[in-house]
Design an enzyme around this catalytic site. Sequence first.
Site, PDB file in Angstrom:
ATOM      1  N   GLY A 227      -6.541 -16.135   3.385  1.00  0.00           N
ATOM      2  CA  GLY A 227      -6.085 -14.765   3.614  1.00  0.00           C
ATOM      3  C   GLY A 227      -7.175 -13.765   3.255  1.00  0.00           C
ATOM      4  O   GLY A 227      -7.379 -12.765   3.948  1.00  0.00           O
TER       5      GLY A 227
ATOM      6  N   ASP B 223      -1.867 -14.609  -8.680  1.00  0.00           N
ATOM      7  CA  ASP B 223      -2.004 -16.015  -8.273  1.00  0.00           C
ATOM      8  C   ASP B 223      -1.580 -16.991  -9.372  1.00  0.00           C
ATOM      9  O   ASP B 223      -1.557 -18.203  -9.151  1.00  0.00           O
ATOM     10  CB  ASP B 223      -3.456 -16.307  -7.874  1.00  0.00           C
ATOM     11  CG  ASP B 223      -3.832 -15.585  -6.584  1.00  0.00           C
ATOM     12  OD1 ASP B 223      -2.926 -15.289  -5.784  1.00  0.00           O
ATOM     13  OD2 ASP B 223      -5.033 -15.313  -6.391  1.00  0.00           O
TER      14      ASP B 223
HETATM   15  C1  S3P Z   1      -7.377 -11.696  -3.516  1.00  0.00           C
HETATM   16  C2  S3P Z   1      -6.322 -10.851  -3.714  1.00  0.00           C
HETATM   17  C3  S3P Z   1      -4.949 -11.322  -3.922  1.00  0.00           C
HETATM   18  C4  S3P Z   1      -4.888 -12.798  -4.285  1.00  0.00           C
HETATM   19  C5  S3P Z   1      -5.796 -13.627  -3.432  1.00  0.00           C
HETATM   20  C6  S3P Z   1      -7.233 -13.163  -3.574  1.00  0.00           C
HETATM   21  C7  S3P Z   1      -8.711 -11.123  -3.265  1.00  0.00           C
HETATM   22  O1  S3P Z   1      -4.219 -11.118  -2.725  1.00  0.00           O
HETATM   23  O2  S3P Z   1      -3.570 -13.270  -4.171  1.00  0.00           O
HETATM   24  O3  S3P Z   1      -5.729 -14.992  -3.795  1.00  0.00           O
HETATM   25  O4  S3P Z   1      -9.721 -11.853  -3.366  1.00  0.00           O
HETATM   26  O5  S3P Z   1      -8.779  -9.919  -2.969  1.00  0.00           O
HETATM   27  P1  S3P Z   1      -3.530  -9.690  -2.387  1.00  0.00           P
HETATM   28  O6  S3P Z   1      -4.612  -8.699  -2.290  1.00  0.00           O
HETATM   29  O7  S3P Z   1      -2.840  -9.882  -1.085  1.00  0.00           O
HETATM   30  O8  S3P Z   1      -2.578  -9.457  -3.520  1.00  0.00           O
END
Ligand code: S3P
Length: 443
Positions: free
Chosen positions: A96, A322
Amino acid sequence: MANLLTSGAAGPLSGTVRVPGDKSISHRALMFGALAVGESVVEGLLEGDDVLHTAAAMHALGAKVSRGDDDRWYLRGRGVGGLMEPVDVLDMGNAGTGARLLMGLVSTHPINAVFTGDKSLRSRPMKRVFEPLSQMGAVFSSREGGRLPASVTGARRPLPMVYELPVASAQVKSAILLAALNTPGETTVIEREATRDHPELMLRHFGANVRVEHLEDGRRAITVLGFPELTGRIVRIPADPSSAAFPAVAALLVPGSEIRLDSVGMNPLRTGLYQTLHDMGADIAVEGLREEAGEPVADLVVRASALKGVDVPAERAPSMIDEYPILAIAAACATGTTRMAGLGELRVKESDRFTAVLKGLEACGARVEADGDTLIVHGSGTPPPGGAKIGVNFDHRIAMSFLVLGMATPEPITVDDADAIDTSFPGFVELMGELGAQIEEAG
Ligand code: S3P
């Protein structure tokens, strides 16, 4: 690696290990290195599947990315505004962070790109980045509900903006800040709750002009001035505090354990789990606190501890988003009730982690309940019976969390997709084995 893994009761864990590099910082180091003029050198890059997908994408966008024989990664960037149109679809795998941040980057380059990913990533919400990036002039076309695959046509004349995040998300903040680099004037992101500030720190490290203001009502405004001269840098990546959480909680739960975790990132916007474990009575000593490449780092000494239940306030969620699955495992072995509030975002991670933790702990014989977005775990002071097979659903952190629980429960616990672990923690089974854990392939 076999697909099924089983972890059983372990003797005391001991030894010193360094968990792999921070996933969030690794993605960003590759992206900033690909934008900088000159050579960047990245030490301690996480070589997990998620980050390797980002490395391949940066190569597809025109940067030179290679791994040296010395285990360092070398990048020759294109300069801000210099990304090339990729000739094929960008497959971001399970990541993601990789997908959302790169959509930000492409949004203000006059190029087209198509993004896809694995089944889990294709089910995750992307409107949260489409919406602000469209305001800057990018055009998106995606599957129903804002899901991948999606195509992006970057803005020819990007527009700066002031944008208040509707959800506390470092990914959305970072996507906008990356888009802002190739946008004239000042772009500002306002966040109600501070999220991990790796982009702010790394932008400064690469030479960008970033202003952070603390507004009177507690909000934070982060402003980037467009068209900075980013120059190649050395980036030393700390061990990932989110990955360190698994051996740390294992050592807390397995009687007689004492382990040392080297060079763990201690950015205060990432350490909510460690604060919570401390409140629960965990014996975790933070030694040799120092700064490496702009990020605080320390060695952690973790000793087995009797934990007690606590209330975890919703405001703490961004600093440990996380880590709730592994905290819930610790809570299931603690004495008393742990209430974790404000977990709505847990439902849209690599899997619906809220449900996965609830169902998984129930299957292991723990007493768990949900009240809206609050997860409640009732610990009896001893680990639950275990003896369950957990469906991982493409989610590395669910797999590792339940393998850790299996080290403390009387009956072993099996997870059905060991491969998922490689997204963030390649070598997890071997590293836990070095500490004395028993994790084996299951038939
Ligand atoms: C992350 C932000 C978090 C986290 C992901 C890594 C990042 O997600 O859950 O594993 O590197 O910016 P969200 O920004 O959707 O909360």
